[in-house]
Every structure is written in structure tokens, then in C-alpha cells.
Design a protein around this motif. Sequence first.
Motif, PDB file in Angstrom:
ATOM      1  N   ILE A 138      -6.516  13.487  -3.812  1.00  0.00           N
ATOM      2  CA  ILE A 138      -6.090  12.150  -4.240  1.00  0.00           C
ATOM      3  C   ILE A 138      -5.239  11.488  -3.162  1.00  0.00           C
ATOM      4  CG2 ILE A 138      -4.666  10.899  -5.917  1.00  0.00           C
ATOM      5  CD1 ILE A 138      -5.528  12.949  -8.007  1.00  0.00           C
ATOM      6  N   ARG A 139      -4.356  12.251  -2.535  1.00  0.00           N
ATOM      7  CA  ARG A 139      -3.478  11.707  -1.502  1.00  0.00           C
ATOM      8  C   ARG A 139      -4.282  11.198  -0.304  1.00  0.00           C
ATOM      9  NH1 ARG A 139       0.671  15.963   0.209  1.00  0.00           N
ATOM     10  NH2 ARG A 139       1.253  15.690  -1.990  1.00  0.00           N
ATOM     11  N   VAL A 140      -5.244  11.991   0.150  1.00  0.00           N
ATOM     12  CA  VAL A 140      -6.081  11.594   1.287  1.00  0.00           C
ATOM     13  C   VAL A 140      -6.933  10.384   0.942  1.00  0.00           C
ATOM     14  CG1 VAL A 140      -7.960  12.323   2.794  1.00  0.00           C
ATOM     15  CG2 VAL A 140      -6.106  13.908   2.286  1.00  0.00           C
ATOM     16  N   THR A 141      -7.469  10.357  -0.274  1.00  0.00           N
ATOM     17  CA  THR A 141      -8.308   9.233  -0.707  1.00  0.00           C
ATOM     18  C   THR A 141      -7.515   7.931  -0.725  1.00  0.00           C
ATOM     19  OG1 THR A 141      -9.628  10.726  -2.096  1.00  0.00           O
ATOM     20  CG2 THR A 141      -9.784   8.369  -2.552  1.00  0.00           C
TER      21      THR A 141
ATOM     22  N   SER B 238       0.831  -1.208   0.000  1.00  0.00           N
ATOM     23  CA  SER B 238       0.000   0.000   0.000  1.00  0.00           C
ATOM     24  C   SER B 238       0.863   1.254   0.000  1.00  0.00           C
ATOM     25  CB  SER B 238      -0.931   0.011   1.216  1.00  0.00           C
ATOM     26  OG  SER B 238      -1.807  -1.081   1.191  1.00  0.00           O
ATOM     27  N   TYR B 239       1.929   1.226   0.817  1.00  0.00           N
ATOM     28  CA  TYR B 239       2.840   2.381   0.882  1.00  0.00           C
ATOM     29  C   TYR B 239       3.501   2.632  -0.474  1.00  0.00           C
ATOM     30  CZ  TYR B 239       6.885   5.205   2.134  1.00  0.00           C
ATOM     31  OH  TYR B 239       7.837   6.205   2.171  1.00  0.00           O
ATOM     32  N   ILE B 240       3.974   1.559  -1.095  1.00  0.00           N
ATOM     33  CA  ILE B 240       4.658   1.700  -2.390  1.00  0.00           C
ATOM     34  C   ILE B 240       3.704   2.227  -3.461  1.00  0.00           C
ATOM     35  CG2 ILE B 240       5.791   0.433  -4.258  1.00  0.00           C
ATOM     36  CD1 ILE B 240       6.944  -1.446  -2.120  1.00  0.00           C
ATOM     37  N   ILE B 241       2.487   1.640  -3.497  1.00  0.00           N
ATOM     38  CA  ILE B 241       1.514   2.070  -4.512  1.00  0.00           C
ATOM     39  C   ILE B 241       1.121   3.524  -4.307  1.00  0.00           C
ATOM     40  CG2 ILE B 241      -0.848   1.740  -5.348  1.00  0.00           C
ATOM     41  CD1 ILE B 241      -0.512  -1.244  -4.829  1.00  0.00           C
ATOM     42  N   CYS B 242       0.837   3.901  -3.057  1.00  0.00           N
ATOM     43  CA  CYS B 242       0.466   5.297  -2.764  1.00  0.00           C
ATOM     44  C   CYS B 242       1.603   6.255  -3.125  1.00  0.00           C
ATOM     45  CB  CYS B 242       0.114   5.447  -1.281  1.00  0.00           C
ATOM     46  SG  CYS B 242      -1.423   4.646  -0.798  1.00  0.00           S
TER      47      CYS B 242
ATOM     48  N   ASN C  83       1.153   9.082  -5.963  1.00  0.00           N
ATOM     49  CA  ASN C  83       1.323  10.479  -5.523  1.00  0.00           C
ATOM     50  C   ASN C  83       2.445  11.171  -6.294  1.00  0.00           C
ATOM     51  OD1 ASN C  83      -0.729  10.503  -3.602  1.00  0.00           O
ATOM     52  ND2 ASN C  83       0.595   9.680  -2.005  1.00  0.00           N
ATOM     53  N   LYS C  84       3.536  10.442  -6.533  1.00  0.00           N
ATOM     54  CA  LYS C  84       4.662  11.014  -7.266  1.00  0.00           C
ATOM     55  C   LYS C  84       4.281  11.309  -8.707  1.00  0.00           C
ATOM     56  CE  LYS C  84       9.650  10.361  -7.795  1.00  0.00           C
ATOM     57  NZ  LYS C  84      10.795   9.444  -7.536  1.00  0.00           N
ATOM     58  N   MET C  85       3.532  10.397  -9.337  1.00  0.00           N
ATOM     59  CA  MET C  85       3.091  10.594 -10.724  1.00  0.00           C
ATOM     60  C   MET C  85       2.156  11.794 -10.828  1.00  0.00           C
ATOM     61  SD  MET C  85       2.454   6.622 -11.856  1.00  0.00           S
ATOM     62  CE  MET C  85       1.633   7.118 -13.371  1.00  0.00           C
TER      63      MET C  85
END
Length: 286
Positions: free
Chosen positions: A62-65, A26-30, A34-36
Amino acid sequence: MLDFLFKESEIFKNGFITVIILIVVSYIICKIINKMVHKLIVKTIEKKGDKYTGLYFVEKVIRVTLLLIALVIIISEVKPLSTLSKTMLGASSIIAAIAGLAAQESLGNVVSGFFLALFQPFVVNDLITIKDKNITGTVVEIGLRHTVVKTYENTRIVIPNSIMNTAIIENKDNSADETYNNFLYLNISYDADIEKAKEIIIKQCSEHKAVLDVRSAKEKKEGVPIVKVLVTNFLDYSIELRVTIVTKDVASGFVCLSDLRQSIKKAFDENGINIPFPTTTIINDQ
């Protein structure tokens, strides 16, 4: 002894290792998403200007979601937390319903603000007119709840985003075309020489530095004038002429029209072309 690491236990539905994997994935995907999104927004702002900084609002949403989705997935794997979340959800349903009704308008403004930031019918520094509210000014802020418009009188009008999202708005920003069409209306008397009046108007416009020459090479070769002067109406006291003048933006066009009214009036006076106005004749029989 180590079954709780890989199998269902009293605490974990699918083992402790599964929870760790979910947290890492989850951390990696987020982080990647977020970076993209951040890179995309930065490139858009660099390309189109600082007025598109409202996109950072979309990035935060998007980050909060993503964070909430990741938390829900992880909590669902921990039995005590999953049970606790269901209990809290059931106990707070009535409170949430009451709070939702109370905050309906505010929530509507937040949602409208999100759509304004996402679809961008206008951005910061755009000159807009809200037709049904008769408000014209420059957008200086697009917030979560409201949009702030700075008027010509140097006042600030705070407008709820729910109104901005449904209003008919004329966006006068012309950054894409880099030109703005201005219309100058002039009246001359019926006995005036129309061709002479046109000649004077064209001469005055061609000498003003704010008037842009948007003619093609072919039009210049054919002698097409720098501005178009049309006879648009026959009024009670005068003939109406309309001049189409191209400037770089609204502000320069406003000043340009003011200058041209003065110089054209002076040239009309020098050439005997009258601008008629109603008069009243009083006859005293005594």
C-alpha cells in the motif's frame, strides 16, 4: 513577472504553486493513510497474535502504491518531466514486454503472495495439509515469492505462492475453537462383549489428562460419557469401534491417541477382550 507561480508556463502546466500544493497534499494524504493502515495492522496482530505479521507485507504494498500514484500526479504537472516520461515509456515498451514475459512466473508468485497476505487462508505457525501434494507441516514463512513449510521430519519445503494460492489446503489450526477432534479406531473380536469394551475405553479416556471434557451441564447431569464410542463397521475378522476424543490441538491429540492405544490394549488383555488378526493354518498330510 510572477505569472509562472500561478499560471501555465513552459515548465509548469498550472503554475509552480500548484506543484507545491500537490506535493504537500500528497504527502499529507499518504502519511494519514499509511498511519491508519499501520495502526490497523498493529491492532490486528496484538489481538490475534504474532502469526499475523504477514500483514506487514500488505502495508508495504500500500505504501509503495500510494507513493507511485503521488509521483505520477506530480510529474504530470511538470511539462519537461511529463514529456520525458512519455518518451521513456514508449522507448521501453518493447523491453517491458520482453521482461514481462520472462518474469511472468515470478510476478505471478508475487501477486499470489499479496493475496495470501491479504485474505489469509493460513498464517505463520498454522499447521496445514496440501492435499494434492501430500504435504503436511507448519507454516514458518510467507514471503514475496514463496511459502516455507516445516514438516514433521524437521525439513523445510519451499513452495511457490502461485501453487499455494490455487491448491486445496486443509488448515488444521484451531485457535478460534481451541479444540480438535481426534478419531481413534479399535477392533474387537465378534465374540467380545461390546458394552464391556466401551466401558473400558471410556474409563481410559476419562483418566487421560489431555482429553477435554466438552460436555454441557445437561449432558453431564444425564450421564453422557466424556467420549463417544460408536460401532462403525463389521469387518472380516472384527467389529470396528470409533472413539471421538477432543484435545486442545493436533500435537496433543497425536500423543494422546498413542497413550490410549497402549492403555486400552492392556485393559482389553486384562478383561479378555481380543483384538483379532488374520492367521494362517498349515496342515501337513504327511
